[in-house]
Design a protein around this motif. Structure first.
Motif, PDB file in Angstrom:
ATOM      1  N   ASP A 160       0.832  -1.212   0.000  1.00 50.06           N
ATOM      2  CA  ASP A 160       0.000   0.000   0.000  1.00 50.06           C
ATOM      3  C   ASP A 160       0.860   1.253   0.000  1.00 50.06           C
ATOM      4  O   ASP A 160       0.577   2.228  -0.705  1.00 50.06           O
ATOM      5  CB  ASP A 160      -0.922   0.003   1.216  1.00 50.06           C
ATOM      6  CG  ASP A 160      -1.887  -1.169   1.219  1.00 50.06           C
ATOM      7  OD1 ASP A 160      -2.290  -1.609   0.129  1.00 50.06           O
ATOM      8  OD2 ASP A 160      -2.224  -1.642   2.324  1.00 50.06           O
ATOM      9  N   LEU A 161       1.922   1.229   0.795  1.00 51.79           N
ATOM     10  CA  LEU A 161       2.827   2.367   0.872  1.00 51.79           C
ATOM     11  C   LEU A 161       3.562   2.567  -0.455  1.00 51.79           C
ATOM     12  O   LEU A 161       3.715   3.699  -0.916  1.00 51.79           O
ATOM     13  CB  LEU A 161       3.813   2.165   2.021  1.00 51.79           C
ATOM     14  CG  LEU A 161       4.561   3.384   2.519  1.00 51.79           C
ATOM     15  CD1 LEU A 161       3.602   4.474   2.954  1.00 51.79           C
ATOM     16  CD2 LEU A 161       5.447   2.998   3.689  1.00 51.79           C
ATOM     17  N   ALA A 162       3.988   1.474  -1.076  1.00 55.09           N
ATOM     18  CA  ALA A 162       4.680   1.560  -2.367  1.00 55.09           C
ATOM     19  C   ALA A 162       3.752   2.165  -3.421  1.00 55.09           C
ATOM     20  O   ALA A 162       4.174   3.001  -4.226  1.00 55.09           O
ATOM     21  CB  ALA A 162       5.157   0.177  -2.796  1.00 55.09           C
ATOM     22  N   LYS A 163       2.501   1.759  -3.404  1.00 61.51           N
ATOM     23  CA  LYS A 163       1.531   2.305  -4.359  1.00 61.51           C
ATOM     24  C   LYS A 163       1.354   3.803  -4.132  1.00 61.51           C
ATOM     25  O   LYS A 163       1.313   4.587  -5.083  1.00 61.51           O
ATOM     26  CB  LYS A 163       0.197   1.586  -4.215  1.00 61.51           C
ATOM     27  CG  LYS A 163      -0.831   2.013  -5.257  1.00 61.51           C
ATOM     28  CD  LYS A 163      -2.182   1.372  -5.001  1.00 61.51           C
ATOM     29  CE  LYS A 163      -2.205  -0.021  -5.559  1.00 61.51           C
ATOM     30  NZ  LYS A 163      -3.543  -0.637  -5.465  1.00 61.51           N
ATOM     31  N   LEU A 164       1.280   4.195  -2.865  1.00 63.87           N
ATOM     32  CA  LEU A 164       1.123   5.607  -2.521  1.00 63.87           C
ATOM     33  C   LEU A 164       2.301   6.439  -3.039  1.00 63.87           C
ATOM     34  O   LEU A 164       2.112   7.546  -3.551  1.00 63.87           O
ATOM     35  CB  LEU A 164       1.011   5.764  -1.000  1.00 63.87           C
ATOM     36  CG  LEU A 164       0.898   7.185  -0.458  1.00 63.87           C
ATOM     37  CD1 LEU A 164      -0.448   7.790  -0.828  1.00 63.87           C
ATOM     38  CD2 LEU A 164       1.083   7.193   1.045  1.00 63.87           C
ATOM     39  N   TYR A 165       3.513   5.889  -2.922  1.00 62.69           N
ATOM     40  CA  TYR A 165       4.704   6.619  -3.339  1.00 62.69           C
ATOM     41  C   TYR A 165       5.070   6.399  -4.799  1.00 62.69           C
ATOM     42  O   TYR A 165       6.046   6.967  -5.284  1.00 62.69           O
ATOM     43  CB  TYR A 165       5.893   6.254  -2.448  1.00 62.69           C
ATOM     44  CG  TYR A 165       5.745   6.772  -1.037  1.00 62.69           C
ATOM     45  CD1 TYR A 165       5.153   7.999  -0.783  1.00 62.69           C
ATOM     46  CD2 TYR A 165       6.192   6.037   0.041  1.00 62.69           C
ATOM     47  CE1 TYR A 165       5.006   8.468   0.497  1.00 62.69           C
ATOM     48  CE2 TYR A 165       6.058   6.506   1.334  1.00 62.69           C
ATOM     49  CZ  TYR A 165       5.456   7.731   1.553  1.00 62.69           C
ATOM     50  OH  TYR A 165       5.323   8.205   2.826  1.00 62.69           O
ATOM     51  N   GLY A 166       4.326   5.564  -5.504  1.00 61.32           N
ATOM     52  CA  GLY A 166       4.566   5.364  -6.930  1.00 61.32           C
ATOM     53  C   GLY A 166       5.834   4.587  -7.240  1.00 61.32           C
ATOM     54  O   GLY A 166       6.507   4.879  -8.226  1.00 61.32           O
ATOM     55  N   VAL A 167       6.166   3.601  -6.399  1.00 59.73           N
ATOM     56  CA  VAL A 167       7.335   2.753  -6.643  1.00 59.73           C
ATOM     57  C   VAL A 167       6.909   1.294  -6.502  1.00 59.73           C
ATOM     58  O   VAL A 167       5.919   0.994  -5.847  1.00 59.73           O
ATOM     59  CB  VAL A 167       8.485   3.053  -5.638  1.00 59.73           C
ATOM     60  CG1 VAL A 167       8.994   4.466  -5.806  1.00 59.73           C
ATOM     61  CG2 VAL A 167       8.049   2.805  -4.210  1.00 59.73           C
ATOM     62  N   PRO A 168       7.649   0.375  -7.119  1.00 60.49           N
ATOM     63  CA  PRO A 168       7.334  -1.044  -6.919  1.00 60.49           C
ATOM     64  C   PRO A 168       7.584  -1.456  -5.465  1.00 60.49           C
ATOM     65  O   PRO A 168       8.454  -0.889  -4.790  1.00 60.49           O
ATOM     66  CB  PRO A 168       8.301  -1.778  -7.852  1.00 60.49           C
ATOM     67  CG  PRO A 168       8.832  -0.739  -8.783  1.00 60.49           C
ATOM     68  CD  PRO A 168       8.717   0.576  -8.091  1.00 60.49           C
ATOM     69  N   THR A 169       6.844  -2.432  -5.002  1.00 60.34           N
ATOM     70  CA  THR A 169       6.983  -2.898  -3.612  1.00 60.34           C
ATOM     71  C   THR A 169       8.397  -3.381  -3.334  1.00 60.34           C
ATOM     72  O   THR A 169       8.963  -3.106  -2.268  1.00 60.34           O
ATOM     73  CB  THR A 169       5.969  -4.023  -3.326  1.00 60.34           C
ATOM     74  OG1 THR A 169       4.658  -3.554  -3.651  1.00 60.34           O
ATOM     75  CG2 THR A 169       5.985  -4.434  -1.870  1.00 60.34           C
ATOM     76  N   ARG A 170       8.996  -4.089  -4.290  1.00 56.70           N
ATOM     77  CA  ARG A 170      10.353  -4.597  -4.076  1.00 56.70           C
ATOM     78  C   ARG A 170      11.342  -3.445  -3.896  1.00 56.70           C
ATOM     79  O   ARG A 170      12.282  -3.537  -3.117  1.00 56.70           O
ATOM     80  CB  ARG A 170      10.777  -5.536  -5.197  1.00 56.70           C
ATOM     81  CG  ARG A 170      10.860  -4.918  -6.555  1.00 56.70           C
ATOM     82  CD  ARG A 170      11.259  -5.958  -7.621  1.00 56.70           C
ATOM     83  NE  ARG A 170      10.836  -5.572  -8.940  1.00 56.70           N
ATOM     84  CZ  ARG A 170      11.269  -4.523  -9.615  1.00 56.70           C
ATOM     85  NH1 ARG A 170      12.168  -3.745  -9.085  1.00 56.70           N
ATOM     86  NH2 ARG A 170      10.809  -4.245 -10.809  1.00 56.70           N
TER      87      ARG A 170
END
Length: 157
Positions: free
Chosen positions: A5-15
């Motif tokens: 969810d945080l990665a989506k918010l910041y516009g980066v892949p989760t990895r």
């Protein structure tokens, strides 16, 4: 907040997010980020209807994801270099500045209210004393008992 969810918010892949968190582990103490327990992961998988652990072909989570507190989410923005993460960092700093200004104005208002309350208490006491004094003046004094004038015979008592 989960890492995905945080990665989506910041516009980066989760990895990418997890990679930066691992590289900057000293910036994420236990009260900023922590690992989900196996029981919590099982509940999460059943709630989200993710694929089972046996089959790899369906995708879904197989490892316990990191979970971020509000402080961890802000710290994650500082270690990521995406444009969205930079915007979020600037937004958070501005929000804290605005919060500090609001608190200082509320302190000044509270101080003025305390002063006004003290003045009213003092004035209330003075007004009460004044009203008591006026009532005493308005109340006529009791007449003194006078001795009768004249001669009283000894036998008339």
């Amino acid at each position: 907040m989960l890492d995905a969810d945080l990665a989506k918010l910041y516009g980066v892949p989760t990895r990418r997010l997890n990679e930066q968190v691992r590289r900057n582990a000293d910036r994420f103490p236990e009260d900023f980020a922590f690992q989900m327990t196996n029981q919590e992961l099982a509940i999460l998988m059943s709630q989200n209807a993710t694929s089972s652990r046996e089959t790899r072909s369906h995708g879904g989570r197989r490892k316990r994801p990191p979970v971020f507190t509000e402080h961890g989410a802000i710290m994650a923005a500082s270690v990521l270099n995406s444009p969205r993460a930079v915007q979020i960092s600037v937004f958070v700093v501005r929000a804290f500045v605005q919060l500090r200004e609001m608190l200082s104005s509320n302190k000044a208002l509270a101080r003025k209210l305390n002063e006004l309350e003290r003045k009213l208490t003092t004035h209330d006491h003075a007004i009460t004393e004044l009203i008591e004094a006026i009532r005493q003046i308005m109340t006529p004094p009791e007449p003194k008992k006078k001795r009768p004038i004249g001669f009283a015979p000894w036998g008339d008592k």
